[in-house]
Design a protein around this motif. Structure first.
Motif, PDB file in Angstrom:
ATOM      1  N   GLY A  18     -11.487  98.234  12.855  1.00 12.12           N
ATOM      2  CA  GLY A  18      -9.956  99.414  12.533  1.00 12.12           C
ATOM      3  C   GLY A  18     -10.984 100.736  12.360  1.00 12.12           C
ATOM      4  O   GLY A  18     -10.457 101.528  11.249  1.00 12.12           O
ATOM      5  N   SER A  35      -8.622 113.784  16.534  1.00 15.05           N
ATOM      6  CA  SER A  35      -9.140 112.283  15.733  1.00 15.05           C
ATOM      7  C   SER A  35      -7.689 111.553  15.387  1.00 15.05           C
ATOM      8  O   SER A  35      -6.771 112.226  15.724  1.00 15.05           O
ATOM      9  N   ALA A  36      -8.315 110.405  15.210  1.00 10.79           N
ATOM     10  CA  ALA A  36      -7.132 109.433  14.834  1.00 10.79           C
ATOM     11  C   ALA A  36      -7.393 108.286  14.315  1.00 10.79           C
ATOM     12  O   ALA A  36      -8.495 107.550  14.694  1.00 10.79           O
ATOM     13  N   ALA A  37      -6.762 108.252  13.115  1.00  8.12           N
ATOM     14  CA  ALA A  37      -6.357 107.026  12.918  1.00  8.12           C
ATOM     15  C   ALA A  37      -5.859 106.084  13.148  1.00  8.12           C
ATOM     16  O   ALA A  37      -6.054 104.324  12.894  1.00  8.12           O
ATOM     17  N   TRP A  38      -5.104 106.351  13.597  1.00  7.85           N
ATOM     18  CA  TRP A  38      -4.096 105.014  14.387  1.00  7.85           C
ATOM     19  C   TRP A  38      -4.438 104.952  15.648  1.00  7.85           C
ATOM     20  O   TRP A  38      -3.297 105.132  16.726  1.00  7.85           O
ATOM     21  N   ALA A  39      -5.049 103.570  15.819  1.00  9.81           N
ATOM     22  CA  ALA A  39      -5.015 102.994  17.137  1.00  9.81           C
ATOM     23  C   ALA A  39      -5.365 101.664  17.303  1.00  9.81           C
ATOM     24  O   ALA A  39      -6.078 101.045  16.166  1.00  9.81           O
ATOM     25  N   CYS A  40      -5.514 100.741  18.183  1.00  9.69           N
ATOM     26  CA  CYS A  40      -5.261  99.723  17.743  1.00  9.69           C
ATOM     27  C   CYS A  40      -5.421  98.793  19.000  1.00  9.69           C
ATOM     28  O   CYS A  40      -5.265  98.919  20.125  1.00  9.69           O
ATOM     29  N   ILE A  53      -1.645 106.146  18.671  1.00 10.56           N
ATOM     30  CA  ILE A  53      -0.304 107.651  18.479  1.00 10.56           C
ATOM     31  C   ILE A  53      -0.394 108.774  18.352  1.00 10.56           C
ATOM     32  O   ILE A  53      -1.605 109.199  17.607  1.00 10.56           O
ATOM     33  N   VAL A  83     -15.571 114.432  12.478  1.00  9.19           N
ATOM     34  CA  VAL A  83     -14.290 113.686  12.744  1.00  9.19           C
ATOM     35  C   VAL A  83     -12.714 115.118  11.612  1.00  9.19           C
ATOM     36  O   VAL A  83     -11.908 114.647  12.394  1.00  9.19           O
ATOM     37  N   VAL A  84     -13.716 114.943  11.426  1.00 14.53           N
ATOM     38  CA  VAL A  84     -12.809 116.056  10.571  1.00 14.53           C
ATOM     39  C   VAL A  84     -12.499 117.607  10.944  1.00 14.53           C
ATOM     40  O   VAL A  84     -11.229 117.377  11.062  1.00 14.53           O
ATOM     41  N   GLY A  87      -9.911 116.657  13.591  1.00 11.06           N
ATOM     42  CA  GLY A  87      -8.624 116.923  12.974  1.00 11.06           C
ATOM     43  C   GLY A  87      -7.491 117.846  12.972  1.00 11.06           C
ATOM     44  O   GLY A  87      -6.517 117.887  13.631  1.00 11.06           O
ATOM     45  N   GLU A  88      -8.772 118.925  13.377  1.00  7.68           N
ATOM     46  CA  GLU A  88      -7.800 120.789  13.871  1.00  7.68           C
ATOM     47  C   GLU A  88      -6.830 120.687  14.702  1.00  7.68           C
ATOM     48  O   GLU A  88      -7.922 120.555  15.625  1.00  7.68           O
ATOM     49  N   HIS A 171     -13.842 105.003   8.236  1.00  2.17           N
ATOM     50  CA  HIS A 171     -12.681 104.162   8.347  1.00  2.17           C
ATOM     51  C   HIS A 171     -11.518 105.426   7.487  1.00  2.17           C
ATOM     52  O   HIS A 171     -12.161 105.023   6.297  1.00  2.17           O
ATOM     53  N   TYR A 172     -10.887 106.037   8.179  1.00  2.01           N
ATOM     54  CA  TYR A 172     -10.197 106.698   6.748  1.00  2.01           C
ATOM     55  C   TYR A 172      -9.269 106.701   6.698  1.00  2.01           C
ATOM     56  O   TYR A 172      -8.476 105.780   6.839  1.00  2.01           O
ATOM     57  N   VAL A 173      -8.783 107.158   5.071  1.00  2.00           N
ATOM     58  CA  VAL A 173      -7.551 106.741   4.345  1.00  2.00           C
ATOM     59  C   VAL A 173      -6.492 108.374   4.758  1.00  2.00           C
ATOM     60  O   VAL A 173      -5.529 107.606   5.291  1.00  2.00           O
TER      61      VAL A 173
ATOM     62  N   ASN B  16      -4.422 102.365   6.887  1.00  2.00           N
ATOM     63  CA  ASN B  16      -4.894 103.791   6.848  1.00  2.00           C
ATOM     64  C   ASN B  16      -6.550 103.278   7.508  1.00  2.00           C
ATOM     65  O   ASN B  16      -7.412 103.603   8.796  1.00  2.00           O
ATOM     66  N   HIS B  17      -6.659 102.581   6.724  1.00  2.00           N
ATOM     67  CA  HIS B  17      -8.849 102.132   6.626  1.00  2.00           C
ATOM     68  C   HIS B  17      -8.951 101.075   8.156  1.00  2.00           C
ATOM     69  O   HIS B  17     -10.048 100.670   8.026  1.00  2.00           O
ATOM     70  N   GLY B  18      -8.651 100.303   8.369  1.00  2.00           N
ATOM     71  CA  GLY B  18      -8.410  99.428   9.429  1.00  2.00           C
ATOM     72  C   GLY B  18      -7.872  98.273   9.601  1.00  2.00           C
ATOM     73  O   GLY B  18      -9.779  97.323   9.736  1.00  2.00           O
ATOM     74  N   CYS B  40      -1.064  98.404  13.123  1.00  2.00           N
ATOM     75  CA  CYS B  40      -1.397  99.501  12.518  1.00  2.00           C
ATOM     76  C   CYS B  40      -0.385 101.146  12.335  1.00  2.00           C
ATOM     77  O   CYS B  40       0.996  99.947  12.299  1.00  2.00           O
ATOM     78  N   VAL B  41      -0.786 101.852  11.415  1.00  2.00           N
ATOM     79  CA  VAL B  41       0.592 102.267  10.994  1.00  2.00           C
ATOM     80  C   VAL B  41       1.420 102.907  12.650  1.00  2.00           C
ATOM     81  O   VAL B  41       0.299 103.034  13.243  1.00  2.00           O
ATOM     82  N   HIS B 171     -12.214  93.078   7.498  1.00  2.00           N
ATOM     83  CA  HIS B 171     -12.225  94.485   8.822  1.00  2.00           C
ATOM     84  C   HIS B 171     -12.941  92.842   9.744  1.00  2.00           C
ATOM     85  O   HIS B 171     -14.167  93.051   9.746  1.00  2.00           O
ATOM     86  N   LEU B 191      -8.066 116.941   6.473  1.00  2.00           N
ATOM     87  CA  LEU B 191      -7.404 116.796   7.543  1.00  2.00           C
ATOM     88  C   LEU B 191      -6.160 117.141   7.336  1.00  2.00           C
ATOM     89  O   LEU B 191      -5.883 116.957   6.874  1.00  2.00           O
ATOM     90  N   PRO B 192      -4.870 117.510   8.656  1.00  2.00           N
ATOM     91  CA  PRO B 192      -3.908 117.447   8.374  1.00  2.00           C
ATOM     92  C   PRO B 192      -3.313 116.312   7.962  1.00  2.00           C
ATOM     93  O   PRO B 192      -2.213 116.444   8.621  1.00  2.00           O
ATOM     94  N   PHE B 193      -3.501 115.582   8.416  1.00  2.00           N
ATOM     95  CA  PHE B 193      -2.804 114.434   7.991  1.00  2.00           C
ATOM     96  C   PHE B 193      -3.008 113.208   6.944  1.00  2.00           C
ATOM     97  O   PHE B 193      -4.604 113.841   6.259  1.00  2.00           O
TER      98      PHE B 193
END
Lengths: 193, 193
Positions: A18, A35-40, A53, A83-84, A87-88, A171-173, B16-18, B40-41, B171, B191-193
């Motif tokens: 994750g 950057s993306a936290a929502w990959a699976c 996503i 990574v941050v 995210g821009e 692991h981003y929150v 979000n942290h997987g 995943c979200v 994890h 980050l913007p998310f």
């Protein structure tokens, strides 16, 4: 360090824990990274697939729709600022790659831009599914190839317990808050996946 | 400890942290629980959604298809043996819940079984999409409610840096190998998310 090919039978291990990823793509000579936290993972061999996503506002989304290819890369903890920065949106800063010193490279046989010095890479061909793209911002890719840095991934296994924290994953929150991948924990009875 | 409601504006932070999750559902009086690394979200408010991959052989898949509801729960590191045990199929062991001492409970207003003593819960209504179910084993749910243990999630944030490792999340990689959620790392630029 050296990048080593990871067999498609084991690609899922690169993101199974994750981690936050960066997504890259190129179309018409324009490359981008987000950057993306929502990959699976979606499936193993014989149909290796991943999902990610991608918001309708994402510059990279259009590159993927138009080229039909993308890559997921798994950054090291020491790349958290990058990574941050990724995210821009490029819509807000057309120079975001050069401003942040992003170095791109290519794996032999693939015209998909990859961000240098990440821990692992998963190269994909988009499975075009307009319903999922429009309704859920969901993009599924067939995995074509995978690579990992042999300092941290050897013989099909992550080696986080034997490397410094800066070589763990992220692991981003939310709100700039990450956790890094922590200690290993092994259970003797093996899960069937 | 006490379970507290988590606003739907912040539910995504729970996975979000997987982390590896357990998926639960009930139909016709039969409840089941299965472990899943591939959740995943999918979206935030105003359309809070999650995805989870459910193999065609999974007993729980049929419960979700028939009832139209499921929950994701985020286990603590100390529940690793339970997570591995819930990776076994109920088709192979019809008594897997009782054999492993799984205690189920229900949140007020929801008839979705939840596994006691996890760190967080996300309750969902299935969005029926036969193409995604059949082609990708992909199930998307609309998030209805979320809860978290206030020892580890307060004011919309995980508190892993101030609790023992056993209260971190898991994890999963493969072959019984997990990593637990590690140290926090904060980047000032948000980050913007």
């Amino acid at each position: 360090m050296a990048l080593q090919a990871v067999g498609l039978d084991k690609f899922y291990r690169l993101i199974n824990h994750g981690p936050t990823v960066m997504v890259s793509a190129k179309d018409g000579g324009v490359a981008n990274v987000m950057s993306a936290a929502w990959a699976c993972v979606v499936d193993y061999l014989p149909n290796p697939k991943v999902s990610v996503i991608l918001d309708k506002a994402a510059f990279t989304r259009r590159l993927i729709e138009q080229s039909g290819y993308f890559a997921l890369q798994v950054p090291f903890a020491k790349q958290a600022n990058l990574v941050v920065a990724m995210g821009e949106s490029r819509h807000d800063n057309p120079n975001k790659l050069t401003d942040n010193g992003v170095e791109l490279f290519y794996a032999d046989g693939f015209d998909i831009p990859l961000v240098a010095e990440c821990s692992a890479y998963i190269l994909c061909r988009l499975i075009a599914e307009p319903h999922n793209h429009e309704k859920h911002d969901l993009f599924i890719g067939e995995v074509l190839a995978a690579f990992a840095d042999d300092r941290v991934f050897q013989d099909g296994r992550w080696q986080f317990d034997s490397v410094p924290d800066e070589l763990h994953n992220l692991h981003y929150v939310a709100g700039g808050q990450f956790y890094i991948t922590g200690k290993g924990l092994k259970v003797d009875k093996v899960l069937p996946f």
